[in-house]
Write a protein that holds these residues in place. Sequence first.
Motif, PDB file in Angstrom:
ATOM      1  N   LYS A   1      39.856  21.452  61.093  1.00 42.37           N
ATOM      2  CA  LYS A   1      40.209  21.499  62.518  1.00 42.37           C
ATOM      3  C   LYS A   1      40.532  22.932  62.960  1.00 42.37           C
ATOM      4  O   LYS A   1      40.093  23.371  64.019  1.00 42.37           O
ATOM      5  CB  LYS A   1      41.393  20.581  62.802  1.00 42.37           C
ATOM      6  N   MET A   2      41.278  23.647  62.142  1.00 44.65           N
ATOM      7  CA  MET A   2      41.615  25.038  62.483  1.00 44.65           C
ATOM      8  C   MET A   2      40.360  25.910  62.527  1.00 44.65           C
ATOM      9  O   MET A   2      40.196  26.734  63.430  1.00 44.65           O
ATOM     10  CB  MET A   2      42.625  25.608  61.486  1.00 44.65           C
ATOM     11  N   ASP A   3      39.466  25.722  61.558  1.00 42.85           N
ATOM     12  CA  ASP A   3      38.223  26.495  61.533  1.00 42.85           C
ATOM     13  C   ASP A   3      37.359  26.201  62.750  1.00 42.85           C
ATOM     14  O   ASP A   3      36.772  27.112  63.335  1.00 42.85           O
ATOM     15  CB  ASP A   3      37.439  26.204  60.251  1.00 42.85           C
ATOM     16  N   ILE A   4      37.279  24.933  63.135  1.00 45.54           N
ATOM     17  CA  ILE A   4      36.488  24.541  64.308  1.00 45.54           C
ATOM     18  C   ILE A   4      37.080  25.161  65.574  1.00 45.54           C
ATOM     19  O   ILE A   4      36.350  25.661  66.441  1.00 45.54           O
ATOM     20  CB  ILE A   4      36.423  22.997  64.441  1.00 45.54           C
ATOM     21  N   GLU A   5      38.401  25.136  65.685  1.00 45.06           N
ATOM     22  CA  GLU A   5      39.057  25.708  66.865  1.00 45.06           C
ATOM     23  C   GLU A   5      38.779  27.199  67.009  1.00 45.06           C
ATOM     24  O   GLU A   5      38.758  27.728  68.115  1.00 45.06           O
ATOM     25  CB  GLU A   5      40.557  25.440  66.816  1.00 45.06           C
ATOM     26  N   LYS A   6      38.535  27.889  65.900  1.00 49.55           N
ATOM     27  CA  LYS A   6      38.215  29.317  65.937  1.00 49.55           C
ATOM     28  C   LYS A   6      36.783  29.557  66.409  1.00 49.55           C
ATOM     29  O   LYS A   6      36.467  30.618  66.933  1.00 49.55           O
ATOM     30  CB  LYS A   6      38.410  29.942  64.559  1.00 49.55           C
ATOM     31  N   ILE A   7      35.903  28.580  66.206  1.00 53.00           N
ATOM     32  CA  ILE A   7      34.489  28.732  66.552  1.00 53.00           C
ATOM     33  C   ILE A   7      34.204  28.327  67.991  1.00 53.00           C
ATOM     34  O   ILE A   7      33.463  29.009  68.700  1.00 53.00           O
ATOM     35  CB  ILE A   7      33.603  27.896  65.595  1.00 53.00           C
ATOM     36  N   ILE A   8      34.762  27.205  68.420  1.00 57.54           N
ATOM     37  CA  ILE A   8      34.402  26.654  69.734  1.00 57.54           C
ATOM     38  C   ILE A   8      35.151  27.343  70.870  1.00 57.54           C
ATOM     39  O   ILE A   8      36.136  28.034  70.647  1.00 57.54           O
ATOM     40  CB  ILE A   8      34.650  25.130  69.809  1.00 57.54           C
ATOM     41  N   ARG A   9      34.670  27.102  72.070  1.00 62.18           N
ATOM     42  CA  ARG A   9      35.376  27.520  73.286  1.00 62.18           C
ATOM     43  C   ARG A   9      36.000  26.275  73.889  1.00 62.18           C
ATOM     44  O   ARG A   9      35.295  25.317  74.221  1.00 62.18           O
ATOM     45  CB  ARG A   9      34.409  28.157  74.274  1.00 62.18           C
ATOM     46  N   GLN A  10      37.313  26.274  74.012  1.00 56.31           N
ATOM     47  CA  GLN A  10      38.061  25.112  74.498  1.00 56.31           C
ATOM     48  C   GLN A  10      37.620  24.677  75.893  1.00 56.31           C
ATOM     49  O   GLN A  10      37.660  23.487  76.213  1.00 56.31           O
ATOM     50  CB  GLN A  10      39.559  25.428  74.517  1.00 56.31           C
ATOM     51  N   ASP A  11      37.190  25.606  76.723  1.00 55.80           N
ATOM     52  CA  ASP A  11      36.814  25.288  78.100  1.00 55.80           C
ATOM     53  C   ASP A  11      35.363  24.839  78.239  1.00 55.80           C
ATOM     54  O   ASP A  11      34.936  24.463  79.330  1.00 55.80           O
ATOM     55  CB  ASP A  11      37.068  26.495  79.008  1.00 55.80           C
ATOM     56  N   GLU A  12      34.611  24.843  77.137  1.00 56.63           N
ATOM     57  CA  GLU A  12      33.184  24.561  77.228  1.00 56.63           C
ATOM     58  C   GLU A  12      32.687  23.538  76.214  1.00 56.63           C
ATOM     59  O   GLU A  12      31.713  22.834  76.463  1.00 56.63           O
ATOM     60  CB  GLU A  12      32.426  25.886  77.031  1.00 56.63           C
ATOM     61  N   ASP A  13      33.328  23.457  75.049  1.00 55.44           N
ATOM     62  CA  ASP A  13      32.850  22.636  73.943  1.00 55.44           C
ATOM     63  C   ASP A  13      33.771  21.453  73.679  1.00 55.44           C
ATOM     64  O   ASP A  13      34.935  21.463  74.079  1.00 55.44           O
ATOM     65  CB  ASP A  13      32.756  23.479  72.663  1.00 55.44           C
ATOM     66  N   SER A  14      33.236  20.454  72.977  1.00 58.46           N
ATOM     67  CA  SER A  14      34.008  19.262  72.652  1.00 58.46           C
ATOM     68  C   SER A  14      33.715  18.827  71.221  1.00 58.46           C
ATOM     69  O   SER A  14      32.553  18.746  70.817  1.00 58.46           O
ATOM     70  CB  SER A  14      33.634  18.136  73.617  1.00 58.46           C
ATOM     71  N   VAL A  15      34.784  18.557  70.467  1.00 58.07           N
ATOM     72  CA  VAL A  15      34.666  18.022  69.115  1.00 58.07           C
ATOM     73  C   VAL A  15      35.626  16.841  69.025  1.00 58.07           C
ATOM     74  O   VAL A  15      36.802  16.963  69.369  1.00 58.07           O
ATOM     75  CB  VAL A  15      35.011  19.076  68.043  1.00 58.07           C
ATOM     76  N   ILE A  16      35.128  15.702  68.584  1.00 54.76           N
ATOM     77  CA  ILE A  16      35.949  14.494  68.466  1.00 54.76           C
ATOM     78  C   ILE A  16      36.030  14.099  66.996  1.00 54.76           C
ATOM     79  O   ILE A  16      35.005  14.011  66.315  1.00 54.76           O
ATOM     80  CB  ILE A  16      35.361  13.335  69.284  1.00 54.76           C
ATOM     81  N   PHE A  17      37.253  13.880  66.521  1.00 54.35           N
ATOM     82  CA  PHE A  17      37.498  13.422  65.159  1.00 54.35           C
ATOM     83  C   PHE A  17      37.965  11.966  65.218  1.00 54.35           C
ATOM     84  O   PHE A  17      38.977  11.678  65.851  1.00 54.35           O
ATOM     85  CB  PHE A  17      38.606  14.238  64.492  1.00 54.35           C
ATOM     86  N   TYR A  18      37.255  11.074  64.566  1.00 51.54           N
ATOM     87  CA  TYR A  18      37.699   9.694  64.395  1.00 51.54           C
ATOM     88  C   TYR A  18      38.203   9.593  62.962  1.00 51.54           C
ATOM     89  O   TYR A  18      37.454   9.884  62.024  1.00 51.54           O
ATOM     90  CB  TYR A  18      36.551   8.704  64.596  1.00 51.54           C
TER      91      TYR A  18
END
Length: 87
Positions: free
Chosen positions: A46-63
């Motif tokens: 989750k931390m690694d993904i947060e460093k890659i994506i842009r919070q205002d543009e991208d979406s990642v969902i964890f189930y």
Amino acid sequence: MFVILVYDVNQKRVAKVLKKCRQYLHWVQNSVLEGEISEANYKKLKMDIEKIIRQDEDSVIFYTLRTTKYSSREIVGLQKSSNENIL
């Protein structure tokens, strides 16, 4: 724990997100990964993904599921990846 990850990110970042996710999970089909992961690796992913994506543009969902005991998986149509790495 068992995790299903679904992402919708800008095309500029798709390869980076997929590469990072495949270090922890198994690719199932376009923008979907799944697999068993430890709590520590889940937090790190989750931390690694947060460093890659842009919070205002991208979406990642964890189930997250504690167990797959009561779940089932059915594929209709083309199977995009092999199941040989799925436990």
